[in-house]
Design an enzyme around this catalytic site. Structure first.
Site, PDB file in Angstrom:
ATOM      1  N   GLU A 214       0.936  -0.805  -0.087  1.00 53.71           N
ATOM      2  CA  GLU A 214       0.215  -0.084  -0.161  1.00 53.71           C
ATOM      3  C   GLU A 214       1.256   1.511  -0.047  1.00 53.71           C
ATOM      4  O   GLU A 214       2.309   1.355  -0.065  1.00 53.71           O
ATOM      5  CB  GLU A 214      -1.112  -0.130   1.043  1.00 53.71           C
ATOM      6  CG  GLU A 214      -2.592  -0.390   0.905  1.00 53.71           C
ATOM      7  CD  GLU A 214      -3.471   0.699   0.706  1.00 53.71           C
ATOM      8  OE1 GLU A 214      -2.527   1.631  -0.088  1.00 53.71           O
ATOM      9  OE2 GLU A 214      -4.154   0.760  -0.010  1.00 53.71           O
TER      10      GLU A 214
ATOM     11  N   ARG B 267      -7.437  -0.173  12.958  1.00 54.75           N
ATOM     12  CA  ARG B 267      -5.837  -0.801  12.299  1.00 54.75           C
ATOM     13  C   ARG B 267      -5.839   1.220  11.468  1.00 54.75           C
ATOM     14  O   ARG B 267      -7.145   1.009  10.907  1.00 54.75           O
ATOM     15  CB  ARG B 267      -5.402  -1.718  11.936  1.00 54.75           C
ATOM     16  CG  ARG B 267      -6.192  -1.796  10.311  1.00 54.75           C
ATOM     17  CD  ARG B 267      -5.368  -2.731   9.650  1.00 54.75           C
ATOM     18  NE  ARG B 267      -5.754  -3.848   8.369  1.00 54.75           N
ATOM     19  CZ  ARG B 267      -5.874  -3.095   7.310  1.00 54.75           C
ATOM     20  NH1 ARG B 267      -5.150  -1.459   7.229  1.00 54.75           N
ATOM     21  NH2 ARG B 267      -6.232  -3.149   6.424  1.00 54.75           N
TER      22      ARG B 267
ATOM     23  N   ASN C  26      -5.476   3.112   7.774  1.00 56.36           N
ATOM     24  CA  ASN C  26      -5.072   2.363   7.085  1.00 56.36           C
ATOM     25  C   ASN C  26      -4.320   3.414   5.830  1.00 56.36           C
ATOM     26  O   ASN C  26      -3.445   4.108   6.481  1.00 56.36           O
ATOM     27  CB  ASN C  26      -6.958   1.983   6.266  1.00 56.36           C
ATOM     28  CG  ASN C  26      -6.759   1.561   5.183  1.00 56.36           C
ATOM     29  OD1 ASN C  26      -6.412   0.095   5.084  1.00 56.36           O
ATOM     30  ND2 ASN C  26      -7.112   1.754   4.026  1.00 56.36           N
TER      31      ASN C  26
ATOM     32  N   GLU D 117     -13.991  -4.947   8.568  1.00 56.87           N
ATOM     33  CA  GLU D 117     -14.282  -4.482   7.775  1.00 56.87           C
ATOM     34  C   GLU D 117     -16.179  -4.147   8.050  1.00 56.87           C
ATOM     35  O   GLU D 117     -16.973  -3.805   7.443  1.00 56.87           O
ATOM     36  CB  GLU D 117     -14.731  -4.796   6.504  1.00 56.87           C
ATOM     37  CG  GLU D 117     -13.334  -5.012   5.904  1.00 56.87           C
ATOM     38  CD  GLU D 117     -12.873  -5.169   4.437  1.00 56.87           C
ATOM     39  OE1 GLU D 117     -13.985  -5.467   3.925  1.00 56.87           O
ATOM     40  OE2 GLU D 117     -12.060  -5.754   4.031  1.00 56.87           O
TER      41      GLU D 117
ATOM     42  N   ASN E 283      -9.592   4.998   2.594  1.00 55.29           N
ATOM     43  CA  ASN E 283      -8.255   5.171   1.701  1.00 55.29           C
ATOM     44  C   ASN E 283      -8.048   6.090   0.635  1.00 55.29           C
ATOM     45  O   ASN E 283      -7.685   6.986   2.045  1.00 55.29           O
ATOM     46  CB  ASN E 283      -8.932   3.786   0.628  1.00 55.29           C
ATOM     47  CG  ASN E 283      -8.287   3.332   1.102  1.00 55.29           C
ATOM     48  OD1 ASN E 283      -7.204   2.580   1.176  1.00 55.29           O
ATOM     49  ND2 ASN E 283      -9.027   1.646   0.538  1.00 55.29           N
TER      50      ASN E 283
ATOM     51  N   ASP F 180      -9.406   2.413  -4.307  1.00 53.76           N
ATOM     52  CA  ASP F 180      -8.540   2.026  -3.345  1.00 53.76           C
ATOM     53  C   ASP F 180      -7.743   3.332  -2.935  1.00 53.76           C
ATOM     54  O   ASP F 180      -8.536   4.618  -2.499  1.00 53.76           O
ATOM     55  CB  ASP F 180      -8.257   1.106  -3.672  1.00 53.76           C
ATOM     56  CG  ASP F 180      -7.345   0.041  -1.967  1.00 53.76           C
ATOM     57  OD1 ASP F 180      -7.476   0.804  -1.519  1.00 53.76           O
ATOM     58  OD2 ASP F 180      -6.930  -0.796  -1.624  1.00 53.76           O
TER      59      ASP F 180
END
Length: 279
Positions: free
Chosen positions: A15, A95, A97, A116, A143, A191
C-alpha cells in the site's frame, strides 16, 4: 502504456506508494507484514523497516525520518531511527489504513475495522504541531486521499461506497462533500488514489486489475489494465515525477498472480505533483 516491475515482492497487503524527493526514493508499506519498504530507482537500493504494529502508511517528515499510521495511532521515526508516538488512540479491532499529507504539511490519516464493520473507521487530521482532530466518522474503509493542484479541493475514497468523493477545502476544514465518480458493479472497488498536474484523479481498483483516470469533472478518460488482481494505490515518482508507481496485494487470493504483492511502475505515464512532507 507499458507496465514494468520495479520491485518483485510478495507483500501481503502492499500500500501507500509515496515519492520522497529529498532521498530520491519511493516509500511504500506492507500493512499486514508490518514493513516499511524504500526503493531508489536510480541505483536499485532497497531498505526494509520492521514496525511493531500493522502499518497503514508511511510518509517522509520535513526534518527527516518518517511518520507512520499504525494500528494504535500515528507515530514518528526520527532521522536516527528513534520512535515516538505522535497521536495514540487505540481502539480494539481497528487499525490505521491509508494516509496522505496535505499542502499545509498536516497528515490526514484513515482507519478501518479489521473485519470491515460498517462505520468502524474514521479520518483524522494531525497538524504539524501535533494537534489531532477527527474530520470524518462513520467511515468503513478509509482509503485514497489527495488534493487538487491549487489546493482548493480534496478527493477521498471510502471503499465501501464504491465512490470517489470531492470536498471543498476551507482552511483546515473540508466541506460540501459530493460524488466525483462511482465505480460500477463488477469493475472493482476504488482504493488508493493520486492527483496529477492536470488535476485528474488516478485510482487503483481492488479486484479490478487496473487503474482509472478521471478528469476534474468526473469523466472517465483512461483505463489501464494491470497484471495483478488487487492493485491498491498509485503515486508519481522518479525523475520529474513522470513515472507512476503502483502497489499491489495478494491477501485473500487462493491463486495469486506471479506479480501479486509487487511494486509496479508505468514509465512516463503522466506528470505528477510534488508531495509535501509531514510538518
Amino acid at each position: 502504456m507499458s507496465v514494468e516491475v520495479a520491485v518483485r515482492e510478495t507483500a501481503e497487503l502492499g500500500e501507500g506508494p509515496t515519492w520522497d524527493p529529498a532521498a530520491r526514493r519511493l516509500i511504500w508499506v506492507d500493512i499486514l507484514g508490518s514493513r516499511v519498504h524504500t526503493y531508489e530507482p536510480g541505483g536499485g537500493r532497497r531498505t526494509v523497516l520492521a514496525t511493531e504494529q500493522h502499518v497503514g502508511a508511511a510518509k517522509p517528515r520535513k526534518d527527516g525520518g518518517l511518520v507512520v499510521n499504525l494500528r494504535d495511532g500515528i507515530g514518528g521515526y526520527g532521522p536516527d531511527g528513534a520512535f515516538a508516538w505522535l497521536h495514540r488512540d487505540p481502539v480494539p479491532g481497528r487499525r490505521g489504513n491509508d494516509a496522505a499529507v496535505a499542502p499545509d504539511g498536516a497528515l490526514w490519516a484513515g482507519s478501518m475495522a479489521y473485519d470491515e464493520t460498517p462505520g468502524g473507521g474514521n479520518l483524522i487530521r494531525l497538524a504539524p504541531d501535533g494537534a489531532a482532530a477527527e474530520v470524518l466518522d462513520d467511515v468503513t474503509i478509509s482509503n485514497g486521499t489527495g488534493w487538487s493542484p491549487d489546493g482548493t479541493l480534496m478527493y477521498y475514497v471510502d471503499t465501501a461506497t464504491n465512490r470517489i468523493d470531492v470536498f471543498d477545502v476551507a482552511g483546515q476544514q473540508v466541506t460540501n462533500r459530493r460524488e466525483l465518480a462511482t465505480v460500477e458493479k463488477g469493475a472493482g472497488h476504488p482504493d488508493g488514489l493520486t492527483v496529477d498536474a492536470d488535476g485528474c484523479v488516478w485510482v487503483a481498483l481492488w479486484d479490478g486489475a487496473g487503474l482509472r483516470r478521471y478528469t476534474p469533472s468526473g469523466t472517465l478518460d483512461r483505463v489501464v489494465p494491470l497484471p495483478v488482481r488487487r492493485p491498491t494505490a498509485c503515486a508519481f515518482g522518479g525523475p520529474g515525477l513522470r513515472d507512476l508507481y503502483v502497489t499491489s496485494a495478494r491477501v485473500g487470493l487462493d491463486r495469486p498472480a506471479p506479480l501479486a504483492g509487487s511494486l509496479l511502475v508505468l514509465p512516463e505515464a503522466g506528470q505528477g505533483l510534488p508531495q509535501p512532507a509531514f510538518g
